[in-house]
Design a protein around this motif. Structure first.
Motif, PDB file in Angstrom:
ATOM      1  N   VAL A   1     -74.203 -76.564  70.542  1.00  0.00           N
ATOM      2  CA  VAL A   1     -72.013 -75.143  70.679  1.00  0.00           C
ATOM      3  C   VAL A   1     -71.585 -75.352  69.117  1.00  0.00           C
ATOM      4  O   VAL A   1     -71.789 -75.883  68.925  1.00  0.00           O
ATOM      5  CB  VAL A   1     -71.609 -76.054  71.540  1.00  0.00           C
ATOM      6  N   PRO A   2     -71.253 -73.853  69.226  1.00  0.00           N
ATOM      7  CA  PRO A   2     -70.483 -73.444  67.859  1.00  0.00           C
ATOM      8  C   PRO A   2     -68.798 -75.129  68.401  1.00  0.00           C
ATOM      9  O   PRO A   2     -69.009 -74.714  69.298  1.00  0.00           O
ATOM     10  CB  PRO A   2     -69.892 -72.258  68.469  1.00  0.00           C
ATOM     11  N   GLU A   3     -68.923 -75.775  66.822  1.00  0.00           N
ATOM     12  CA  GLU A   3     -67.285 -76.852  66.948  1.00  0.00           C
ATOM     13  C   GLU A   3     -66.489 -76.216  67.746  1.00  0.00           C
ATOM     14  O   GLU A   3     -66.245 -76.267  68.729  1.00  0.00           O
ATOM     15  CB  GLU A   3     -67.672 -76.882  65.958  1.00  0.00           C
ATOM     16  N   GLY A   4     -66.543 -75.021  67.143  1.00  0.00           N
ATOM     17  CA  GLY A   4     -64.562 -74.459  68.216  1.00  0.00           C
ATOM     18  C   GLY A   4     -64.759 -73.555  68.929  1.00  0.00           C
ATOM     19  O   GLY A   4     -63.901 -73.262  70.311  1.00  0.00           O
ATOM     20  N   ASP A   5     -66.469 -74.283  70.093  1.00  0.00           N
ATOM     21  CA  ASP A   5     -66.349 -73.302  71.254  1.00  0.00           C
ATOM     22  C   ASP A   5     -66.414 -74.754  72.689  1.00  0.00           C
ATOM     23  O   ASP A   5     -66.361 -74.823  73.361  1.00  0.00           O
ATOM     24  CB  ASP A   5     -68.151 -72.612  71.661  1.00  0.00           C
ATOM     25  N   VAL A   6     -66.287 -75.978  72.052  1.00  0.00           N
ATOM     26  CA  VAL A   6     -66.314 -77.232  72.608  1.00  0.00           C
ATOM     27  C   VAL A   6     -65.220 -77.858  72.154  1.00  0.00           C
ATOM     28  O   VAL A   6     -64.891 -78.405  70.949  1.00  0.00           O
ATOM     29  CB  VAL A   6     -67.355 -77.446  73.153  1.00  0.00           C
ATOM     30  N   ARG A   7     -64.303 -78.813  73.482  1.00  0.00           N
ATOM     31  CA  ARG A   7     -63.650 -79.790  72.443  1.00  0.00           C
ATOM     32  C   ARG A   7     -62.764 -80.469  73.678  1.00  0.00           C
ATOM     33  O   ARG A   7     -63.410 -80.572  75.183  1.00  0.00           O
ATOM     34  CB  ARG A   7     -62.093 -79.681  71.934  1.00  0.00           C
ATOM     35  N   VAL A   8     -62.967 -81.748  73.320  1.00  0.00           N
ATOM     36  CA  VAL A   8     -62.203 -82.912  74.316  1.00  0.00           C
ATOM     37  C   VAL A   8     -61.320 -82.385  75.519  1.00  0.00           C
ATOM     38  O   VAL A   8     -60.906 -81.624  75.119  1.00  0.00           O
ATOM     39  CB  VAL A   8     -62.055 -83.975  73.813  1.00  0.00           C
ATOM     40  N   GLY A   9     -61.559 -82.516  76.503  1.00  0.00           N
ATOM     41  CA  GLY A   9     -60.537 -82.236  77.965  1.00  0.00           C
ATOM     42  C   GLY A   9     -61.837 -81.154  78.532  1.00  0.00           C
ATOM     43  O   GLY A   9     -61.327 -81.066  79.066  1.00  0.00           O
ATOM     44  N   ASP A  10     -62.655 -80.539  77.567  1.00  0.00           N
ATOM     45  CA  ASP A  10     -63.010 -79.289  78.497  1.00  0.00           C
ATOM     46  C   ASP A  10     -63.713 -80.104  79.351  1.00  0.00           C
ATOM     47  O   ASP A  10     -64.190 -81.489  79.700  1.00  0.00           O
ATOM     48  CB  ASP A  10     -64.185 -78.653  77.600  1.00  0.00           C
ATOM     49  N   TYR A  11     -64.783 -78.692  80.259  1.00  0.00           N
ATOM     50  CA  TYR A  11     -65.027 -79.064  81.414  1.00  0.00           C
ATOM     51  C   TYR A  11     -67.076 -78.941  81.273  1.00  0.00           C
ATOM     52  O   TYR A  11     -66.629 -77.533  80.438  1.00  0.00           O
ATOM     53  CB  TYR A  11     -65.192 -78.471  82.649  1.00  0.00           C
ATOM     54  N   ILE A  12     -67.784 -79.187  81.785  1.00  0.00           N
ATOM     55  CA  ILE A  12     -69.282 -79.467  81.232  1.00  0.00           C
ATOM     56  C   ILE A  12     -69.952 -78.743  82.702  1.00  0.00           C
ATOM     57  O   ILE A  12     -69.472 -80.084  83.819  1.00  0.00           O
ATOM     58  CB  ILE A  12     -69.655 -79.851  81.137  1.00  0.00           C
ATOM     59  N   GLU A  13     -69.978 -77.558  83.273  1.00  0.00           N
ATOM     60  CA  GLU A  13     -70.719 -77.410  84.263  1.00  0.00           C
ATOM     61  C   GLU A  13     -72.094 -77.814  84.631  1.00  0.00           C
ATOM     62  O   GLU A  13     -72.962 -78.072  83.866  1.00  0.00           O
ATOM     63  CB  GLU A  13     -70.695 -75.325  84.318  1.00  0.00           C
ATOM     64  N   LEU A  14     -72.149 -78.289  85.387  1.00  0.00           N
ATOM     65  CA  LEU A  14     -73.114 -79.337  86.068  1.00  0.00           C
ATOM     66  C   LEU A  14     -74.407 -78.607  87.073  1.00  0.00           C
ATOM     67  O   LEU A  14     -75.628 -79.147  86.993  1.00  0.00           O
ATOM     68  CB  LEU A  14     -72.873 -81.095  87.175  1.00  0.00           C
ATOM     69  N   PHE A  15     -73.815 -77.995  87.785  1.00  0.00           N
ATOM     70  CA  PHE A  15     -74.440 -77.095  88.765  1.00  0.00           C
ATOM     71  C   PHE A  15     -72.977 -75.753  88.852  1.00  0.00           C
ATOM     72  O   PHE A  15     -72.308 -76.263  89.532  1.00  0.00           O
ATOM     73  CB  PHE A  15     -75.150 -77.725  90.002  1.00  0.00           C
ATOM     74  N   GLY A  16     -73.889 -74.654  89.070  1.00  0.00           N
ATOM     75  CA  GLY A  16     -73.179 -73.438  89.612  1.00  0.00           C
ATOM     76  C   GLY A  16     -73.719 -71.853  89.666  1.00  0.00           C
ATOM     77  O   GLY A  16     -74.463 -71.890  89.412  1.00  0.00           O
ATOM     78  N   PRO A  17     -73.140 -71.402  89.045  1.00  0.00           N
ATOM     79  CA  PRO A  17     -73.178 -69.993  88.566  1.00  0.00           C
ATOM     80  C   PRO A  17     -74.036 -69.665  87.170  1.00  0.00           C
ATOM     81  O   PRO A  17     -75.207 -69.275  87.135  1.00  0.00           O
ATOM     82  CB  PRO A  17     -71.710 -69.190  88.187  1.00  0.00           C
ATOM     83  N   ASN A  18     -74.128 -70.936  86.408  1.00  0.00           N
ATOM     84  CA  ASN A  18     -75.206 -70.794  85.515  1.00  0.00           C
ATOM     85  C   ASN A  18     -75.923 -71.295  85.330  1.00  0.00           C
ATOM     86  O   ASN A  18     -77.013 -71.631  84.609  1.00  0.00           O
ATOM     87  CB  ASN A  18     -73.819 -71.054  83.770  1.00  0.00           C
TER      88      ASN A  18
END
Length: 392
Positions: free
Chosen positions: A341-358
């Protein structure tokens, strides 16, 4: 529908939504839920369509999901236990609510007070119900007949004998006879037709009483399986009803917050048991979800004997990228490889989808050697929930 209330931050006077900072959170799309039910109703043709809301509406919340389905037009509901039926009665005031576990001594007042319909599935329950209605006014019931599942239901021969029994009490007035397909999710199985032919005998024997054979999978088998009432469950909640068939609209999205991003050197190991060794310098996201939240240990990237020979583990989704689980899922934490994942596209505090539309529900479930039903109904109590409707 429950609204997420804002909470006051007394340090600076700024209100915040707890959903925005929750360690684990669940978004339930009630608009998609309602559309899925309407889709199954259309597929049911001339049959009326119930809604199965057992197990807290498959883990997504009986109050909100039950209300949405009632507003979508459902007037027949199936629950597993009488307590679920009593809860649902508040939100579906004039619905017919069937209790699949039937009735036992001591529950009579509860069933009558909440106007619940017991599904009688054994000779013992049938005999008890006969004694109840002998002392009380008439009350509807349903009969479950076993057509080959060997789980619940009166034996076929006993049910046919009951239909011909002229001595049965006049107050015994079933409003539904039903059975359940054991291999409906496999369209090529010849056993569904065997059950269909057995159930046709029951429907004919109880002429004038509504009949129901098909849950979600059976609806896809065609109109001869529909009878008077269909009972969709998993398809309404966005899960796969038939093996290999594209599910309807996704309803639930589970996410976990990234609490730390760390650099890890090639050759070092990840999580309990050191079951995963890094083959490259990596960036790891540690997120606040685990098997206490229903994110099963069998979803681990490695080190799970019960899934020996199966898949390599689950994936999450963040920064428009699928990211794999590394090492074992633990009680409260799981680690994802976000190196790609490009470093600018993820940071601490973001959410990872565990299951869902993706990350489709059933894909995530298969990675853990299970099915979407279990993943949904295993959702833990720590998920902060948000319900959105078609207008949101």
């Amino acid at each position: 529908m429950i609204d997420i209330s804002e909470t006051e931050d007394f340090d600076n006077g700024v209100a915040y939504d707890p959903f925005d900072t929750a360690p684990v959170r669940l978004t339930v799309d009630l608009g998609a839920l309602s559309e899925n039910w309407r889709d199954m109703a259309r597929r049911s043709g001339g049959a009326r369509t119930a809604a199965v809301v057992k197990a807290d509406a498959y883990g997504l919340g009986l109050e909100d999901c039950g209300t949405a389905l009632y507003e979508a037009g459902a007037r027949d509901f199936f629950v597993a236990v009488p307590q679920e039926g009593a809860t649902l009665r508040t939100y579906a005031p004039d619905a017919r609510i069937y209790v699949l576990s039937g009735i036992w001594p001591g529950q009579e007042d509860f069933f009558f007070d909440h106007d619940l319909v017991p599904v009688l599935a054994s000779e013992e329950q049938l005999a008890f119900w006969m004694s109840v209605i002998a002392d009380r006014d008439d009350h509807p019931c349903a009969l479950h007949v076993d057509t080959g599942f060997n789980r619940l239901g009166l034996p076929l021969e006993d049910a046919l004998a009951l239909a011909d029994d002229v001595s049965r009490p006049a107050s015994f007035s079933p409003v539904l006879v039903m059975s359940h397909l054991h291999s409906g999710d496999n369209p090529s199985s010849p056993l569904s037709r065997v059950q269909l032919e057995a159930f046709q005998q029951i429907a004919e024997a109880f002429e004038g009483i509504e009949a129901s054979l098909s849950a979600s999978a059976g609806i896809f088998l065609g109109s001869e399986y529909h009878f008077d009432l269909t009972r969709p469950g998993i398809a309404v909640y966005g899960g796969e009803a038939v093996n290999g068939m594209q599910p309807l609209k996704p309803v639930a999205k589970a996410e976990a917050r990234i609490v730390q991003i760390r650099e890890a050197a090639a050759g070092s190991t990840v999580s309990y048991g050191a079951t995963h060794q890094l083959s490259r310098n990596s960036r790891l996201a540690v997120v606040s979800a685990g098997y206490a939240d229903g994110y099963l240990r069998s979803l681990s990237g490695s080190g799970v004997p019960l899934r020996a020979g199966g898949t390599s583990g689950a994936f999450g989704f963040v920064g428009n990228t699928r990211v794999p689980v590394l090492g074992r899922v633990t009680m409260d934490m799981v680690i994802f490889d976000i190196t790609d994942v490009p470093e600018g596209d993820v940071r601490v505090g973001d959410y990872i989808e565990l299951f869902g539309p993706n990350i489709p529900l059933d894909e995530a479930a298969r990675a853990g050697g299970t099915i979407g039903y279990e993943l949904l109904t295993s959702l833990g109590l720590r998920h902060e929930r948000r319900y959105i409707d078609a207008n949101d």
